[in-house]
Scaffold this active site. Structure first.
Site, mmCIF file in Angstrom:
data_model
loop_
_atom_site.group_PDB
_atom_site.id
_atom_site.type_symbol
_atom_site.label_atom_id
_atom_site.label_comp_id
_atom_site.label_asym_id
_atom_site.label_seq_id
_atom_site.Cartn_x
_atom_site.Cartn_y
_atom_site.Cartn_z
ATOM 1 N N SER A 134 0.819 -1.220 0.000
ATOM 2 C CA SER A 134 0.000 0.000 0.000
ATOM 3 C C SER A 134 0.849 1.265 0.000
ATOM 4 O O SER A 134 1.936 1.301 0.589
ATOM 5 C CB SER A 134 -0.895 0.037 1.242
ATOM 6 O OG SER A 134 -1.638 -1.147 1.340
ATOM 7 N N GLU A 135 0.295 2.278 -0.653
ATOM 8 C CA GLU A 135 0.923 3.603 -0.673
ATOM 9 C C GLU A 135 -0.152 4.637 -0.371
ATOM 10 O O GLU A 135 -1.353 4.337 -0.431
ATOM 11 C CB GLU A 135 1.522 3.867 -2.061
ATOM 12 C CG GLU A 135 2.626 2.883 -2.410
ATOM 13 C CD GLU A 135 3.283 3.177 -3.754
ATOM 14 O OE1 GLU A 135 2.935 4.196 -4.395
ATOM 15 O OE2 GLU A 135 4.149 2.375 -4.146
ATOM 16 N N PRO A 136 0.242 5.885 -0.097
ATOM 17 C CA PRO A 136 -0.769 6.894 0.231
ATOM 18 C C PRO A 136 -1.852 7.024 -0.849
ATOM 19 O O PRO A 136 -2.998 7.292 -0.541
ATOM 20 C CB PRO A 136 0.057 8.173 0.360
ATOM 21 C CG PRO A 136 1.409 7.698 0.790
ATOM 22 C CD PRO A 136 1.605 6.377 0.109
ATOM 23 N N ASN A 137 -1.503 6.791 -2.112
ATOM 24 C CA ASN A 137 -2.528 6.876 -3.165
ATOM 25 C C ASN A 137 -2.781 5.541 -3.857
ATOM 26 O O ASN A 137 -3.217 5.490 -5.002
ATOM 27 C CB ASN A 137 -2.128 7.925 -4.204
ATOM 28 C CG ASN A 137 -2.169 9.314 -3.603
ATOM 29 O OD1 ASN A 137 -3.150 9.684 -2.948
ATOM 30 N ND2 ASN A 137 -1.094 10.065 -3.759
ATOM 31 N N SER A 140 -6.995 0.236 -2.133
ATOM 32 C CA SER A 140 -7.883 -0.693 -2.867
ATOM 33 C C SER A 140 -7.479 -0.741 -4.339
ATOM 34 O O SER A 140 -7.488 -1.802 -4.966
ATOM 35 C CB SER A 140 -9.336 -0.238 -2.745
ATOM 36 O OG SER A 140 -9.716 -0.206 -1.393
ATOM 37 N N TRP A 164 1.033 1.963 5.984
ATOM 38 C CA TRP A 164 0.371 0.849 6.705
ATOM 39 C C TRP A 164 1.237 -0.412 6.657
ATOM 40 O O TRP A 164 0.696 -1.517 6.648
ATOM 41 C CB TRP A 164 -1.013 0.521 6.142
ATOM 42 C CG TRP A 164 -1.888 1.661 5.745
ATOM 43 C CD1 TRP A 164 -2.466 1.845 4.530
ATOM 44 C CD2 TRP A 164 -2.316 2.756 6.557
ATOM 45 N NE1 TRP A 164 -3.213 2.993 4.536
ATOM 46 C CE2 TRP A 164 -3.137 3.577 5.758
ATOM 47 C CE3 TRP A 164 -2.073 3.149 7.885
ATOM 48 C CZ2 TRP A 164 -3.725 4.745 6.222
ATOM 49 C CZ3 TRP A 164 -2.652 4.322 8.344
ATOM 50 C CH2 TRP A 164 -3.462 5.093 7.523
ATOM 51 N N GLU A 248 -2.536 -14.173 1.621
ATOM 52 C CA GLU A 248 -2.714 -13.235 2.735
ATOM 53 C C GLU A 248 -4.163 -13.298 3.232
ATOM 54 O O GLU A 248 -4.426 -13.332 4.432
ATOM 55 C CB GLU A 248 -2.379 -11.803 2.279
ATOM 56 C CG GLU A 248 -2.630 -10.790 3.387
ATOM 57 C CD GLU A 248 -2.264 -9.365 2.986
ATOM 58 O OE1 GLU A 248 -1.972 -9.119 1.809
ATOM 59 O OE2 GLU A 248 -2.287 -8.495 3.884
ATOM 60 N N ARG A 249 -5.092 -13.328 2.295
ATOM 61 C CA ARG A 249 -6.510 -13.341 2.685
ATOM 62 C C ARG A 249 -6.869 -14.644 3.389
ATOM 63 O O ARG A 249 -7.656 -14.649 4.332
ATOM 64 C CB ARG A 249 -7.386 -13.068 1.451
ATOM 65 C CG ARG A 249 -7.234 -11.628 1.040
ATOM 66 C CD ARG A 249 -7.870 -11.241 -0.266
ATOM 67 N NE ARG A 249 -7.546 -9.836 -0.523
ATOM 68 C CZ ARG A 249 -7.634 -9.247 -1.703
ATOM 69 N NH1 ARG A 249 -8.057 -9.918 -2.750
ATOM 70 N NH2 ARG A 249 -7.308 -7.970 -1.831
HETATM 71 C C1 LIG Z 1 -4.170 -3.203 10.377
HETATM 72 C C2 LIG Z 1 -3.725 -2.997 8.984
HETATM 73 C C3 LIG Z 1 -2.533 -3.566 8.547
HETATM 74 C C4 LIG Z 1 -2.100 -3.351 7.226
HETATM 75 N N1 LIG Z 1 -0.906 -3.898 6.867
HETATM 76 C C5 LIG Z 1 -0.426 -3.649 5.628
HETATM 77 C C6 LIG Z 1 0.872 -4.116 5.257
HETATM 78 O O1 LIG Z 1 1.577 -4.768 6.030
HETATM 79 N N2 LIG Z 1 1.334 -3.813 4.035
HETATM 80 C C7 LIG Z 1 0.595 -3.104 3.128
HETATM 81 O O2 LIG Z 1 1.068 -2.902 2.026
HETATM 82 N N3 LIG Z 1 -0.631 -2.628 3.456
HETATM 83 C C8 LIG Z 1 -1.158 -2.878 4.680
HETATM 84 N N4 LIG Z 1 -2.400 -2.401 5.048
HETATM 85 C C9 LIG Z 1 -3.129 -1.559 4.094
HETATM 86 C C10 LIG Z 1 -4.399 -2.175 3.543
HETATM 87 O O3 LIG Z 1 -4.093 -3.155 2.579
HETATM 88 C C11 LIG Z 1 -5.227 -1.024 2.959
HETATM 89 O O4 LIG Z 1 -5.611 -0.191 4.036
HETATM 90 C C12 LIG Z 1 -6.447 -1.507 2.227
HETATM 91 O O5 LIG Z 1 -6.103 -2.189 1.048
HETATM 92 C C13 LIG Z 1 -7.394 -0.345 1.871
HETATM 93 O O6 LIG Z 1 -6.714 0.667 1.231
HETATM 94 P P1 LIG Z 1 -6.820 2.191 1.743
HETATM 95 O O7 LIG Z 1 -6.565 2.205 3.206
HETATM 96 O O8 LIG Z 1 -6.010 3.043 0.860
HETATM 97 O O9 LIG Z 1 -8.375 2.548 1.574
HETATM 98 P P2 LIG Z 1 -9.084 3.033 0.232
HETATM 99 O O10 LIG Z 1 -8.703 2.120 -0.882
HETATM 100 O O11 LIG Z 1 -8.858 4.483 0.055
HETATM 101 O O12 LIG Z 1 -10.606 2.777 0.581
HETATM 102 C C14 LIG Z 1 -11.388 3.705 1.352
HETATM 103 C C15 LIG Z 1 -12.821 3.186 1.404
HETATM 104 O O13 LIG Z 1 -13.365 3.116 0.064
HETATM 105 C C16 LIG Z 1 -13.843 1.794 -0.178
HETATM 106 N N5 LIG Z 1 -13.591 1.438 -1.584
HETATM 107 C C17 LIG Z 1 -12.452 1.634 -2.282
HETATM 108 N N6 LIG Z 1 -12.568 1.156 -3.524
HETATM 109 C C18 LIG Z 1 -13.809 0.607 -3.613
HETATM 110 C C19 LIG Z 1 -14.538 -0.069 -4.639
HETATM 111 N N7 LIG Z 1 -13.993 -0.289 -5.842
HETATM 112 N N8 LIG Z 1 -15.790 -0.489 -4.360
HETATM 113 C C20 LIG Z 1 -16.357 -0.284 -3.138
HETATM 114 N N9 LIG Z 1 -15.716 0.359 -2.128
HETATM 115 C C21 LIG Z 1 -14.473 0.792 -2.356
HETATM 116 C C22 LIG Z 1 -13.052 0.893 0.740
HETATM 117 O O14 LIG Z 1 -13.748 -0.319 0.984
HETATM 118 C C23 LIG Z 1 -12.909 1.762 1.968
HETATM 119 O O15 LIG Z 1 -14.065 1.663 2.769
HETATM 120 C C24 LIG Z 1 -2.871 -2.578 6.342
HETATM 121 C C25 LIG Z 1 -4.067 -2.003 6.774
HETATM 122 C C26 LIG Z 1 -4.502 -2.201 8.075
HETATM 123 C C27 LIG Z 1 -5.785 -1.549 8.498
#
Ligand SMILES: Cc1cc2nc3c(=O)[nH]c(=O)nc-3n(C[C@H](O)[C@H](O)[C@H](O)COP(=O)(O)OP(=O)(O)OC[C@H]3O[C@@H](n4cnc5c(N)ncnc54)[C@H](O)[C@@H]3O)c2cc1C
Length: 393
Positions: A134-137, A140, A164, A248-249
């Site tokens: 994951s990155e700031p931008n 998902s 994260w 992972e899932r």
């Molecule tokens: C405890 C924890 C541990 C983590 N560990 C890691 C790690 O070790 N390494 C790593 O790389 N990442 C890690 N992550 C990051 C995690 O994979 C991301 O937080 C996750 O994929 C969601 O991305 P985002 O936070 O950018 O949210 P966003 O993608 O910005 O989503 C924000 C909201 O919009 C919704 N949304 C987005 N797109 C859609 C769509 N197409 N349809 C419907 N709804 C949508 C999402 O469901 C969410 O509710 C971790 C996160 C957590 C919370």
């Protein structure tokens, strides 16, 4: 069949003889989880001994080939080992993103040198890994990632930021997605491995509502990554990334099982007491717990089937999304019930009675279960599209 019966009996005898009694008690806190690594901190000598003896036998990764530090067990033997460990209450000797995420990806996409170098160290718990996806931008929409890796002849020069990154400050190495072709979103990503001690890597822990900092922002500034650390084909890292995400899932879905955890009914009986016939003296809580236990049992049966299908290479590719979605929902429900059943003491943040707010902190932590590893909404989209074939999904 007879062989499996013998294997099961010998395994049980071996576990009884070698698993330290402390390692047959349920974990009391995060500290009881053994992550290994160069900076490993063991909560007790028994925890260390249990890791070493299981690693020596290849049973930290029982189904991996022996050449890579595994036990070389068949799927049926691996299942028998897990079941015997569960019956005896033996703790998992090693929790590791190397085992549950990187290992399967290396077994499929890594070259022989990479397998020999990294899998054996993962199996022994020598190296702790973190995941740089994951990155700031790019969450998902992960394929939007921008951390770039420039070709500098014998190495890549990596610049960018991840976020994260779970336990980045404690990890020794990172498996990381980098952009190697800005012109192609999905076919411009590569999967690389590098040491977190490399010059130019820094981490900044992020504090959570639970008071813990399990993850970090991770920064790369002119980090040199040898080309030998590219896994699979250049610009084809998205295939590796997706394969790893399935594992992972699957790992995260295991939260729904929580075998070895204290039974909800026992927690509630301690605070509410029992009716003369022994039933919990709170009919509403009793029915909530019963409903939860039925769902948990159904999930357990589904997990068994899923793992069998996976090992037989018959699993639907979207099955991990189904498991991840339901397993994390269950874990959130379980922690809601722990809070409901635990009496007023569980609400205390800093007290001996609440073990420094352990239940409340866990409950808050579970809020992230349906985000980490891909959000529930994203899993539901995958299920809608790939399993239910819903229109427009
Ligand atoms: C405890 C924890 C541990 C983590 N560990 C890691 C790690 O070790 N390494 C790593 O790389 N990442 C890690 N992550 C990051 C995690 O994979 C991301 O937080 C996750 O994929 C969601 O991305 P985002 O936070 O950018 O949210 P966003 O993608 O910005 O989503 C924000 C909201 O919009 C919704 N949304 C987005 N797109 C859609 C769509 N197409 N349809 C419907 N709804 C949508 C999402 O469901 C969410 O509710 C971790 C996160 C957590 C919370």
């Amino acid at each position: 069949m007879d062989d499996l019966v013998t294997f099961r009996r010998e395994t049980r005898d071996w576990l009884v003889a070698h698993c330290p009694p402390e390692m047959r008690q349920p974990s009391r806190s995060e500290d009881d989880i053994c992550w290994g690594g160069r900076k490993a901190v063991f909560s007790s000598p028994a925890q260390k001994a249990w890791l070493n003896i299981m690693a020596e036998r290849g049973w930290t990764v029982p189904d991996w080939p022996k050449a890579y530090g595994g036990g070389g067990l068949s799927p049926a033997e691996t299942k028998a080992l897990r079941e015997e460990m569960a019956v005896l209450g033996c703790r998992n000797p090693l929790m590791s993103f190397g085992i549950s995420m990187l290992g399967p990806a290396l077994l499929k996409y890594g070259n022989e040198e990479q397998k020999l170098e990294h899998l054996t160290k993962i199996a022994r718990g020598d190296i702790r890994w973190c995941q740089g996806y994951s990155e700031p931008n790019a969450g998902s929409d992960l394929a939007s990632l921008a951390t770039k890796a420039e070709d500098k002849g014998d190495h890549f020069l990596v610049n960018g930021q991840k976020v994260w990154t779970s336990y980045a400050d404690k990890a020794d190495w990172i498996f990381c997605l980098v952009r190697t072709n800005p012109a192609d979103k999905h076919n411009g990503i590569s999967f690389v491995l590098f040491d977190m001690a490399s010059a130019g890597v820094s981490t900044r822990p992020i504090l959570l509502i639970s008071g813990n900092s399990p993850f970090c922002e991770t920064f790369f500034e002119d980090v040199k990554v040898p080309k030998a650390n590219l896994v699979g084909v250049l610009n084809k890292g998205w295939d590796v990334a997706k394969y790893l995400l399935g594992h992972e899932r699957e790992m995260i879905s295991g939260m729904g099982l929580r075998s070895g955890a204290r039974a909800l009914a026992d927690i509630a009986l301690a605070t509410r007491g029992a009716e003369p016939d022994g039933r919990l003296d709170d009919p509403i809580l009793r029915s909530r717990i019963a409903l939860f236990e039925v769902r948990a049992e159904a999930f357990r049966a589904m997990s068994e089937r899923f793992i069998d299908e996976l090992k037989a290479k018959r699993a639907h590719p979207a099955q991990p999304s189904m498991m991840k979605y339901y397993g994390t929902e269950l874990n959130k429900q379980r922690n809601e019930l722990i809070m409901a059943a635990g009496g007023s003491a569980v609400l205390e943040w800093e007290s001996a009675a609440s073990n420094s707010g352990a239940a409340a902190r866990n409950w808050l932590r579970t809020k992230a279960n349906s985000i980490e590893g891909g959000t529930s909404e994203v899993q539901l989209n995958i299920i809608a599209k790939n399993i239910l074939s819903l229109p427009g999904a």
